[in-house]
Design an enzyme around this catalytic site. Structure first.
Site, PDB file in Angstrom:
ATOM      1  N   GLU A  18       0.802  -1.227   0.000  1.00 42.16           N
ATOM      2  CA  GLU A  18       0.000   0.000   0.000  1.00 42.16           C
ATOM      3  C   GLU A  18       0.835   1.278   0.000  1.00 42.16           C
ATOM      4  O   GLU A  18       0.466   2.263  -0.618  1.00 42.16           O
ATOM      5  CB  GLU A  18      -0.947   0.000   1.220  1.00 42.16           C
ATOM      6  N   ASP A 104      -2.569  -4.828   3.473  1.00 40.08           N
ATOM      7  CA  ASP A 104      -2.794  -5.203   4.872  1.00 40.08           C
ATOM      8  C   ASP A 104      -3.859  -6.287   4.995  1.00 40.08           C
ATOM      9  O   ASP A 104      -4.810  -6.343   4.196  1.00 40.08           O
ATOM     10  CB  ASP A 104      -3.232  -3.977   5.684  1.00 40.08           C
ATOM     11  N   ASP A 106      -6.637  -6.901   6.577  1.00 39.65           N
ATOM     12  CA  ASP A 106      -7.891  -6.553   7.219  1.00 39.65           C
ATOM     13  C   ASP A 106      -8.902  -6.325   6.108  1.00 39.65           C
ATOM     14  O   ASP A 106      -8.591  -6.485   4.934  1.00 39.65           O
ATOM     15  CB  ASP A 106      -7.741  -5.330   8.136  1.00 39.65           C
ATOM     16  N   GLU A 108     -10.235  -3.662   4.812  1.00 44.23           N
ATOM     17  CA  GLU A 108      -9.887  -2.635   3.843  1.00 44.23           C
ATOM     18  C   GLU A 108      -8.727  -3.086   2.961  1.00 44.23           C
ATOM     19  O   GLU A 108      -8.724  -2.862   1.754  1.00 44.23           O
ATOM     20  CB  GLU A 108      -9.533  -1.332   4.566  1.00 44.23           C
ATOM     21  N   TYR A 334       1.418  -5.003  13.047  1.00 42.00           N
ATOM     22  CA  TYR A 334       0.347  -4.197  12.457  1.00 42.00           C
ATOM     23  C   TYR A 334      -0.474  -3.499  13.536  1.00 42.00           C
ATOM     24  O   TYR A 334      -0.833  -4.100  14.546  1.00 42.00           O
ATOM     25  CB  TYR A 334      -0.560  -5.093  11.611  1.00 42.00           C
ATOM     26  N   ARG A 336      -3.481  -1.865  13.358  1.00 40.53           N
ATOM     27  CA  ARG A 336      -4.949  -1.860  13.347  1.00 40.53           C
ATOM     28  C   ARG A 336      -5.413  -3.264  13.684  1.00 40.53           C
ATOM     29  O   ARG A 336      -5.472  -4.134  12.826  1.00 40.53           O
ATOM     30  CB  ARG A 336      -5.485  -1.407  11.987  1.00 40.53           C
ATOM     31  N   HIS A 381      -5.049 -10.605  13.568  1.00 39.65           N
ATOM     32  CA  HIS A 381      -3.691 -10.168  13.880  1.00 39.65           C
ATOM     33  C   HIS A 381      -3.338 -10.498  15.327  1.00 39.65           C
ATOM     34  O   HIS A 381      -4.167 -10.913  16.116  1.00 39.65           O
ATOM     35  CB  HIS A 381      -3.553  -8.649  13.691  1.00 39.65           C
TER      36      HIS A 381
END
Length: 944
Positions: A18, A104, A106, A108, A334, A336, A381
């Site tokens: 990203e 990532d 997740d 999103e 990570y 989040r 995570h």
């Protein structure tokens, strides 16, 4: 066969992450044969306005960017600022044998990976590469163990995006029409704003109660030491068996809540103190209990934000920005995450450091495990921890500033989570005596001793209440037994007043949202940032204060869209979205019920759909269509008292008494930084009594026009009243002469002569030797001289009328100052910054006051003032500014010349300028829309 051996045979793999920073770090861990490139976040999204929508879409689809008539199919467009990056990724993909989507792990991140796949249309094998930390071992393991794209996560994120678009684009226009233009509504941001407003309402309704008690200092009569003090301080607990009232015994209206509670006023408290002067006291009881405190769980997103706010003064947004840098550079896992779980590798690393730094006595026999507390936790995570299989101590990282501070916080918390409990004893001593008037008084004191500090050696959690006692604080009491005599060295009378509920801080608002299960923890920082940026909330110190505008917005939403800002409704929506993510519910039927309701057969009105009981999904479309019941004036009006009403107008809040144009009508603007709970009837009367409105100064002798002084949005000014019939628009329009008052002038002292002089500006001073005219003018940044394009500052506004041509020529004869003017003295000193260690001061700058430590400057926000700003708030502003440090600019490479061999054949004419668009895989294809005049779509803010 391993990836390394495959690439050794000449294969080439494209890895897409990203961010450029992450790409740079990962590139160093992968050998030859790997190209690592960044998507730079999302490459496509729903359109930001009608101009971005492809021409074949018209009507509601063009306005919303979602085809609600055809299974809510979203219209995705490649962001204008990402087209060049998409071209670059396509070119790299053409030369690659395999594609790794390494965004990532997740919802999103999964959606970004899906969008990349949809846009790039790879013809080579595609793998989903996931990792939770950016270390060499983790990256190589991720390459060796890829997985397939998780379509359920994609569908869940897509449903959220569509839901937020419908909410924002349908409800926001209602706010524009009924409250003020350019406002926004959002699924979570509106609920977060309501929480802040409700807390302020509680403060407004709050009535303080006064109560009194006694504090006694009692001596044992023997010499004391650190382990056995000679005296103790105890507070009066009961009189004749009735418990003495404390703050918790009063309700918000200042009334006693419980029965058999003694409310002491000042007179009674002082009389009791006098009656106890010669009383003999004795220990009535000593109660000792073992004390045990277990370590705090490792950080997840919300607890990290809360602790960084308490301990470092970081806002939620600044915390996540700093954490992002730490993650991308390989220092932490990570950031989040909803999880408090540590991997076996992390547990081993933490336990090793406990032994190394604190010794084996601090290491529990078995590793500690922490169960997740977050309902429907999404991200698979770990907790936020130092990366790697061996934790670097803060000193070993080489980090500085905010990154060092945050890493140290994470490192301490992680290590402490694998340490032994803190143990000790808590003691309560009760002391009694009979007063000279026969009343029995009992005092109580509590103490705590820690015999083994355990994890507290490494880490102590902060508290939202600044007066709260932290876990590692000891309170030692004398070693006394029941029946021991004590003498009263001093008995003092203490008066108290109950306090209104504390305003939310960023930390406590994050905690409240999480406890109510509203939104996702990973989005809280952006939500708080949104309500601050929109002007719904401003800061006073660390407190979040709602603006009067937010009162009007929340009032409208509560009255006419009640379920949309209902806390349980919003939490249940979150549950439904999680069910879709788990494959237990379908997105399209759910969206239909939310947007259209249950259909004609369900019965009920729009109001019932929005505010009624029963199924929690009502019809949004009908709600935003039926606006006749919304009285714009009513939702923006709030009674203050004594006939005074606060109104939120299109240009800001104001108060008024009486109806406009009626006799006795009064009106006054409200200061922008006034907290709603500070607007009392007394203050309102004071504001109304101030000079305001039009002050007639007299007629201009030259024109006969009346000259008036007014208090405008940008300060006091004078203007002329043009005769009736004077054209105000068109090519023959006449504008009235207007001029701002000097800083030395006020509305109630300015004269007609002053006004005429002000409106005569700019003043012609004269001409230079070449005949070029010099004028004196008053501008945005103060008084100045102007000659052609050459401007020179004047020292004072009065010089505009007094400066002579000779003086002006002398100023122009001097070389123009290109550097800065002499530094002004600081307005306030705040002390040393905890990050840079340099003194922080408040200065007055060109664009207003700002805080600086000599390296970083941060402008004060609308809710800050020079007089009230605290050191903690100053440090927070600097921390946020550092976290926003701009990326270094890089020179653009010149495009390579195309060779004759690579020249493409002439392409057929296509609508090249059309924006790339596609539909989702799960949505049905929309029927072709007929061409029509497109309605202009206006953007509306959406909740993250």
């Amino acid at each position: 066969m391993s990836p390394t051996s495959e690439t050794a045979k000449g294969g080439r793999r494209l890895v897409i992450v990203e961010s450029p920073a992450k790409a740079k770090t990962i590139k160093g861990y992968l050998g030859p044969g790997y190209i690592v490139e960044a998507s730079v976040g999302h490459i496509r999204d729903l359109p930001n306005g009608a101009a971005e929508v492809p021409e074949q879409y018209t009507g509601e689809v063009r306005r919303l960017g979602v085809d609600v008539e055809h299974d809510f199919a979203p219209i995705y467009v490649v962001n204008a600022d990402k087209k060049a990056q998409v071209r670059k990724l396509k070119d790299l993909l053409k030369e690659s044998d395999e594609l790794f989507l390494a965004t990532d792990e997740d919802r999103e991140g999964e959606a970004i990976a899906w969008h990349l796949q949809e846009v790039l249309k790879p013809k080579v094998p595609v793998k989903r590469m996931v990792f939770h930390e950016i270390t060499k071992a983790a990256i190589q393991a991720a390459v060796a163990n890829p997985r397939e794209l998780n379509q359920r996560l994609v569908d869940a994120q897509e449903t959220r995006r569509i839901l937020d678009r419908l909410y924002g684009y349908e409800v926001s226009p209602v706010l524009w029409k009924k409250v003020m233009p350019r406002l926004s509504a959002g699924r979570v941001q509106s609920v977060a704003t309501r929480l802040v407003v409700e807390r302020e309402r509680e403060r407004i309704a709050f009535r303080s109660a006064e109560y009194w008690d006694l504090t006694g200092t009692f001596a044992t009569g023997r010499a004391g030491d650190a382990s056995d003090p000679s005296s103790l301080v105890a507070r009066l607990q009961s009189v004749d068996g009735r418990r003495v009232a404390q703050g918790r015994d009063f309700d918000s209206l200042g009334q006693i809540k419980g029965a058999n509670v003694l409310h002491l006023d000042e007179a009674n408290a002082r009389a009791l103190a006098a009656a106890l002067e010669n009383t003999r006291f004795a220990v009535r009881s000593v109660e000792s209990k073992p004390y045990r405190r277990s370590p705090y769980a490792p950080f997840r997103t919300t607890t990290l934000q809360q602790e960084a706010s308490r301990k470092l003064g970081f806002g939620a947004k600044a915390t996540m920005q700093v954490a992002q840098k730490l993650y991308e550079n390989g220092f932490i896992t990570y950031m989040r995450t909803d999880s408090t779980t540590l991997s076996d590798t992390a547990v081993a690393a933490a336990r090793a450091q406990v032994t190394q730094l604190y010794g084996g006595d601090y290491l529990p026999a078995q590793p500690r495990t922490y169960a997740g507390k977050v309902k429907n936790a999404q991200e698979a995570h770990e907790a936020i921890r130092p990366s790697g299989d061996r934790f670097r101590t803060p000193a070993e990282t080489g980090l500085t500033g905010d990154q060092f501070k945050l890493y140290e916080l994470i490192w301490k918390r992680t290590v402490a989570s694998q340490m032994k409990d803190a143990t000790g004893n808590s003691v309560t001593v009760k002391i009694g005596g009979t007063a000279s008037d026969g009343r029995d008084a009992e005092f109580s004191a509590s103490g705590k001793t820690i015999t083994f500090h355990g994890f507290l050696k490494a880490y102590v959690e902060g508290a939202d209440d600044p007066n709260a006692e932290l876990d590692d604080r000891e309170r030692r009491l004398p070693q006394v037994n029941q029946g021991d005599p004590l003498s009263a060295e001093e008995i003092t009378v203490d008066g108290h007043a109950t306090k209104p509920p504390a305003r939310y801080t960023e930390a406590s608002l994050v905690k409240e949202l999480e406890e109510r299960e509203i939104g996702r923890p990973s989005t809280y920082a952006s939500i708080i940032g949104t309500i601050l940026d929109r002007g719904y909330v401003f800061k006073k110190g660390t407190a979040l204060v709602p603006s009067f505008l937010s009162f009007a917005v929340v009032n409208l939403l509560e009255k006419h869209f009640g379920r949309l800002v209902d806390y349980d409704f919003t939490a249940k929506m979150e549950d439904d979205l999680d069910r879709i993510a788990r494959g237990e519910a379908q997105a399209v039927p759910w969206l239909k019920r939310f947007y259209f309701g249950e259909g004609p057969g369900s019965g009920g009105t729009a109001a019932e759909a929005g505010n009624g009981d029963g199924d929690h999904l009502g019809g949004l479309k009908e709600l935003v269509t039926d606006l006749g019941a919304i009285d714009a004036r009513e939702v923006s009006s709030f009674p203050v008292g004594s006939g005074i009403v606060l109104r939120v107008g299109r240009y800001g809040p104001y108060i008024e008494r009486g109806e406009k144009d009626a006799e006795g009508h009064q009106r006054a603007d409200i200061p922008e930084d006034l907290a709603p709970d500070e607007l009392s009837v007394e203050l309102a009367e004071e504001l109304l009594a101030k000079p305001s409105g039009d002050f007639e100064l007299g007629a201009d002798p030259a024109t006969g026009h009346q000259i008036v002084a007014k208090d405008g949005r940008y300060g006091p000014y004078v203007t002329e009243i043009l005769p009736e019939g004077t054209p105000k628009t068109g090519k023959n329009a006449v504008k009235p002469r207007t001029a701002s008052l000097f800083k030395s002038m006020t509305l109630d002292t300015v004269t007609l002569d002053d006004a005429l002089k002000l409106m005569s500006l700019p003043r012609v001073v004269g001409a230079d030797a070449e005949g070029q005219e010099i004028t004196a003018q008053n501008g945005r940044y103060g008084p100045y001289l102007k000659k052609g394009t050459d401007s020179r500052s004047l020292q004072s506004e009065e010089q505009l009328f007094t400066i002579t041509l000779e003086e002006a020529l002398q100023i122009y004869a001097q070389p123009k100052q290109r550097g800065r003017a002499a530094a002004k003295p600081p307005l306030k000193e705040l002390g040393e910054d905890p990050v840079s260690g340099k003194p922080v001061v408040v200065k007055d700058g060109r664009f207003g006051p700002y805080v600086t430590d000599g390296e970083t400057n941060a402008t004060l926000r609308s809710g800050d003032s020079v007089e009230e700003i605290t050191p903690e708030r100053g440090f927070e502003l600097l921390a946020e500014k550092r976290a926003k440090a701009p990326a270094k600019k890089t020179a653009k490479k010149a495009p390579a010349k195309k060779t004759a061999t690579k020249k493409a054949a002439p392409a057929k004419k296509t609508a090249a300028k059309k924006t790339t668009a596609s539909k989702t895989a799960v949505a049905k294809k929309a029927a072709p829309a007929k061409k029509a005049a497109a309605k202009k779509a206006t953007s509306a803010g959406e909740s993250a």
